[in-house]
Design a protein around this motif. Sequence first.
Motif, PDB file in Angstrom:
ATOM      1  N   ASP A 143      19.005 -68.526   2.117  1.00  0.00           N
ATOM      2  CA  ASP A 143      19.855 -67.507   1.505  1.00  0.00           C
ATOM      3  C   ASP A 143      19.088 -66.875   0.341  1.00  0.00           C
ATOM      4  N   LEU A 144      18.401 -65.776   0.645  1.00  0.00           N
ATOM      5  CA  LEU A 144      17.519 -65.166  -0.367  1.00  0.00           C
ATOM      6  C   LEU A 144      18.306 -64.611  -1.559  1.00  0.00           C
ATOM      7  N   ARG A 145      19.572 -64.273  -1.278  1.00  0.00           N
ATOM      8  CA  ARG A 145      20.432 -63.809  -2.377  1.00  0.00           C
ATOM      9  C   ARG A 145      20.398 -64.805  -3.533  1.00  0.00           C
ATOM     10  N   HIS A 146      20.492 -66.087  -3.198  1.00  0.00           N
ATOM     11  CA  HIS A 146      20.571 -67.088  -4.263  1.00  0.00           C
ATOM     12  C   HIS A 146      19.246 -67.266  -5.000  1.00  0.00           C
ATOM     13  N   LEU A 147      18.139 -66.858  -4.378  1.00  0.00           N
ATOM     14  CA  LEU A 147      16.870 -66.903  -5.116  1.00  0.00           C
ATOM     15  C   LEU A 147      16.846 -65.825  -6.197  1.00  0.00           C
ATOM     16  N   PHE A 148      17.459 -64.675  -5.895  1.00  0.00           N
ATOM     17  CA  PHE A 148      17.477 -63.596  -6.895  1.00  0.00           C
ATOM     18  C   PHE A 148      18.423 -63.927  -8.054  1.00  0.00           C
ATOM     19  N   ILE A 149      19.485 -64.687  -7.744  1.00  0.00           N
ATOM     20  CA  ILE A 149      20.444 -65.028  -8.808  1.00  0.00           C
ATOM     21  C   ILE A 149      19.775 -66.063  -9.720  1.00  0.00           C
ATOM     22  N   GLY A 150      19.611 -65.693 -10.975  1.00  0.00           N
ATOM     23  CA  GLY A 150      18.934 -66.595 -11.924  1.00  0.00           C
ATOM     24  C   GLY A 150      17.424 -66.460 -11.922  1.00  0.00           C
TER      25      GLY A 150
END
Length: 464
Positions: free
Chosen positions: A191-198
């Motif tokens: 889930d690349l979205r969660h890599l961008f978050i933070g």
Amino acid sequence: MLPQPIIEQLFAIVGQSSVLLETEDLQRFGVDHTSLWLAAPCAVVLPSTVEEVQSILRLANQSNLAIVPSGGRTGLSGGAVAKDGELVVALDRMNQLIEFNPMDRSVTVGAGMITGQLQEFAEQQGLFYPVDFASSGSSQIGGNIATNAGGIKVIKYGMTRNWVVGLKVVNGAGDILELNKGLAKNNTGYDLRHLFIGSEGTLGLICEATIQLTRPPLESSVMVLGVENFTEIVEVLNCFSRDLDLSAFEFFSQQALDKVVAHRGHRVPFQTQAAFYALLEFEHSSPEVVDKAMELFQLCVDRGWVTDGVISQSLTQAQSLWKLREDISETLWQWQPYKNDISVRTSRMADFLLEVEQLVVERYPDFEIIWYGHIGDGNLHLNILKPEVLSVDQFHSKCVNVSAEIGQLLAKYDGSISAEHGVGLLKKDYLHYSRSPVEMDMMRSIKRAFDPQGIMNPGKLFDC
Ligand code: 2HG
Ligand code: ZN
């Protein structure tokens, strides 16, 4: 100084009026709330579309130009500081409401939207955006996501991460990625979205976000309780959270209260002084809930944990009690505090708190330390006030040792050197207390995958 041909290319991408080169603008956009570093960006560019962001990042790759993403610049770790001639890309103009979907209860907004505006929009729709903190009037959604902002309701609603169901980003290589597209369930690998978050702007630029909204909270009550020591605050937390669905459990010291009362003119919650105060909030989820809270209060008094307390009788009183906690951070700025924002699991909080207190009392008896934080999340804000006799530099070189010693203690407790403010420039030297060498290497590899030329926010979070 940015070479003229690059300035011309930026003009061609966003238009001349969206490239700022005046010293005053560079100073304003080149810093965050820390004011520890001097702003020295080469220019500020204000794109209006995702395609403009993409063209800027492609140009940056061709010209080997470092980029600092800029939101509301309310950060406390130097994540948005441009001190080395970087190009600041400010998302202020990408602040539109793009789409509202009442059935999904989700809203897509430009990353430059102010947090408070999103909260207001949600309210107008009979919904609620629960991530809230003192700087919600100026912080931007993109910045909140880049730092995975927390705030005062994490115990019930979680961090920003919990509310992001989609992201449109431009990675450091200049590709546009649409991540998760608003889906509630999506098991299709990483889930690349969660890599961008933070990620603190180190992987790319967040341009748009799809945010999940929820039902508004019910009417709530706020209690402030006087407690004599750290360990008892944790007992009180245990006692209340076992029987009530808490939406906040915060704490602050008598010193913090004294300063807020003196500088903001607020009234003290009650006349009995205590070493610490716990502030807790719960919704009126059943008619018996207030009686239950009073029963728990009595139990805490009987056990000798709580010395006095007050429960709000109106919304206005609840808001006034919240101000005692929410105004602490701004009140302390006049002492140029050195900030620590740390966490451990709540089950280890009591032992940890005692050890930190012991360390600080023994090793730094001359420093005035102000304690407060989101104790229900295991998150402590430890602010050390600058003594008048020390210059800012002298003060900081001493505080660096405090952070290292606290870092060692955190490593022992498997805690985090940054619970919610992020690492930025301020904490990167301490990251190894919370992350193993293998993890750090993997983070560097992830950065290279998204940002092969290392143009995105270099020097933040870690050095490559
Ligand atoms: C808060 O909880 C903010 O008030 C700011 O996270 C904390 O200024 C601080 O140290
Ligand atoms: Zn906080």
